[in-house]
Design an enzyme around this catalytic site. Structure first.
Site, PDB file in Angstrom:
ATOM      1  N   ASP A   1      -0.228   4.416   1.053  1.00  0.00           N
ATOM      2  CA  ASP A   1      -0.533   5.433   2.064  1.00  0.00           C
ATOM      3  C   ASP A   1       0.271   5.210   3.330  1.00  0.00           C
ATOM      4  OD1 ASP A   1      -2.205   3.077   2.536  1.00  0.00           O
ATOM      5  OD2 ASP A   1      -3.211   4.266   4.076  1.00  0.00           O
TER       6      ASP A   1
ATOM      7  N   HIS B   1       0.832  -1.202   0.000  1.00  0.00           N
ATOM      8  CA  HIS B   1       0.000   0.000   0.000  1.00  0.00           C
ATOM      9  C   HIS B   1       0.863   1.246   0.000  1.00  0.00           C
ATOM     10  CE1 HIS B   1       0.457   0.935   4.374  1.00  0.00           C
ATOM     11  NE2 HIS B   1       0.506  -0.375   4.535  1.00  0.00           N
TER      12      HIS B   1
ATOM     13  N   ASP C   1       6.394   1.841   6.223  1.00  0.00           N
ATOM     14  CA  ASP C   1       5.094   1.165   6.212  1.00  0.00           C
ATOM     15  C   ASP C   1       4.163   1.986   5.327  1.00  0.00           C
ATOM     16  OD1 ASP C   1       2.765  -0.218   6.736  1.00  0.00           O
ATOM     17  OD2 ASP C   1       2.568   0.492   8.799  1.00  0.00           O
TER      18      ASP C   1
ATOM     19  N   HIS D   1       4.612   4.012  12.261  1.00  0.00           N
ATOM     20  CA  HIS D   1       3.566   4.975  12.627  1.00  0.00           C
ATOM     21  C   HIS D   1       4.053   6.095  13.540  1.00  0.00           C
ATOM     22  CE1 HIS D   1      -0.126   2.180  11.683  1.00  0.00           C
ATOM     23  NE2 HIS D   1       0.848   2.068  10.790  1.00  0.00           N
TER      24      HIS D   1
ATOM     25  N   ASP E   1       4.164  -6.232   3.780  1.00  0.00           N
ATOM     26  CA  ASP E   1       3.704  -5.194   4.711  1.00  0.00           C
ATOM     27  C   ASP E   1       4.057  -5.552   6.151  1.00  0.00           C
ATOM     28  OD1 ASP E   1       2.457  -2.860   5.504  1.00  0.00           O
ATOM     29  OD2 ASP E   1       0.432  -3.690   5.454  1.00  0.00           O
TER      30      ASP E   1
ATOM     31  N   GLU F   1      -4.864   1.768   3.111  1.00  0.00           N
ATOM     32  CA  GLU F   1      -4.767   0.605   4.005  1.00  0.00           C
ATOM     33  C   GLU F   1      -4.760   1.029   5.455  1.00  0.00           C
ATOM     34  OE1 GLU F   1      -2.585  -2.533   6.417  1.00  0.00           O
ATOM     35  OE2 GLU F   1      -2.174  -0.396   6.127  1.00  0.00           O
TER      36      GLU F   1
END
Length: 407
Positions: free
Chosen positions: A78, A76, A138, A377, A195, A172
């Site tokens: 995003d 992904h 990520d 994150h 991922d 995602e």
């Protein structure tokens, strides 16, 4: 470009997704990167298909005489809205141990005492941020690794492979990745998401997931004349939160333990809202957790009056284990690909979800493979260059394995 050079290029694109947006993709920046990837796929000679919602498919046709399974590879584009992904300023450090100063002026330090996994990377090159944004490995590391593997295959005319179907998808991180994914148009028989986290991770189990929005209604009157009239929703909301074990939360659980996560608490005397996410690996206890959210509301409504507390529950995704188990050769092939690359498989449950979880329920079984990153994150995210190179090697081994097995 090397794999890490691809990553450094991709993280410069601001692709933060937005859960409050109703558009698809949820942010314009995602489509900008998708358009760039479309161009790169076509330069490698792949056929491409891009829809208006930002789902990019690439197709590398088989060069084998055998009838082989069509293998899907997904990542992904995003990045998480938990922290800014705009103006990412990465750098590569030669890690010699100890702490890494990310931003000296702001006193932002990646400390070995707080992130002990760092000790396993002594002597390696690490990509880090400047501490003001996340990195975006990520899952832009997954994107870079898939692109690097494709580039290798296209250049090596002796590399035998079946049909390889690639998908780069939006949103995602806000749980919407597969919502508009056309499995039939993608056309793969089986697939893997790139991922995962640190070197060797291989996952085919994930949380069952739900969200809960709790609304508490109060009554506000002037505090000077409030006796027997005011109903303070904040205190009732605090009572609601106290129904749940303080240790049954993300910061106190691990491995196969589920949790309730109070993600947001906001309001005033007149009204307060609590946003929860609910996670559990096991179907029965997952249902019990959701039931407890309603039981707590019932108890407070009995105490303060019907309609004081309402709960909206929404299922988000399910544990893909039941959909992977009939296809365990996928896991075995991934293990073999890792071992051929000198990587020890580390099979563990995903304490979260991936697009592969939802896609497995849509008929495309889809385990998850490591990318090499840590601390996703947030500002302390980093990734090992060596681990990224190993991820590419694993991908190439995996494609070779599928190129030897008749469908």
């Amino acid at each position: 470009m090397s794999t890490v050079e691809k990553l450094l290029k991709y993280v410069k694109y601001d692709t933060t997704s937005d859960e409050n947006s109703t558009s698809v993709p949820s942010t314009k920046g995602q489509m900008v990167l998708i358009e760039e990837l479309k161009k790169e796929l076509e330069e490698l000679g792949l056929e491409t298909k891009l829809d208006e919602k930002g789902y990019l498919f690439g197709f590398l046709r088989s060069n084998s005489d055998k009838k082989l399974k069509k293998l899907g590879l997904l990542a992904h584009v995003d990045t998480s809205p938990d922290m800014s992904g705009k103006d990412v300023n990465p750098r590569i450090v030669n890690y010699e141990g100890g702490d890494i100063v990310l931003h000296e002026e702001n006193g932002i330090v990646l400390k070995e005492s707080e992130f002990p996994a760092l000790s396993g990377y002594v002597g390696q090159e690490l990509v880090v941020t400047d501490g003001t944004t996340l990195l975006g490995a990520d899952d832009k590391a997954g994107v870079a690794e898939i692109m690097a593997a494709l580039e290798h295959i296209v250049k090596d005319k002796d590399f035998i492979h079946g049909d390889i179907h690639v998908a780069f998808t939006p949103d995602e991180e806000i749980g919407r990745g597969p919502h508009h994914f056309d499995v039939e148009a993608f056309g793969a028989d089986v697939a893997y998401t790139m991922d995962g986290g640190p070197l060797g991770e291989l996952e085919f189990e994930n949380f069952n997931a739900a969200s809960a929005k709790v609304t508490v209604r109060g009554r506000n009157v002037h505090p000077g004349t409030a006796k027997d009239k005011m109903v303070n929703s904040i205190f009732i909301a605090m009572e609601y939160a106290d129904f749940f074990d303080r240790n049954d939360t993300p910061e106190h659980t691990e491995k196969y333990e589920g949790f309730y996560h109070l993600n947001e608490f906001k309001g005033d005397v007149d009204g307060t809202s609590l946003d929860y996410i609910i996670r559990d690996f096991f179907e029965e206890s997952f249902e019990e957790r959701k039931k407890k959210m309603l039981v707590a509301a019932d108890a407070l409504n009995e105490k303060y009056g019907e309609g004081t507390v309402t709960v909206e529950l929404h299922d988000q995704y399910r544990n893909m284990k039941t959909k992977i188990e009939p296809h365990m050769y996928l896991v075995e092939n991934a293990k073999l690909a890792m071992k051929k690359a000198g990587v020890t498989p580390d099979i563990k449950p995903i304490r979260g979800g991936t697009d592969g979880a939802q896609l497995s329920y849509m008929g495309l079984p889809c385990p998850n493979i490591f990318t090499g990153g840590e601390n996703f994150h947030g500002r302390y995210e980093f990734i090992s260059v060596a681990s990224m190179d190993k991820a590419v090697e694993v991908l190439l081994n995996l494609i070779e394995i599928f190129g030897e097995e008749e469908a």
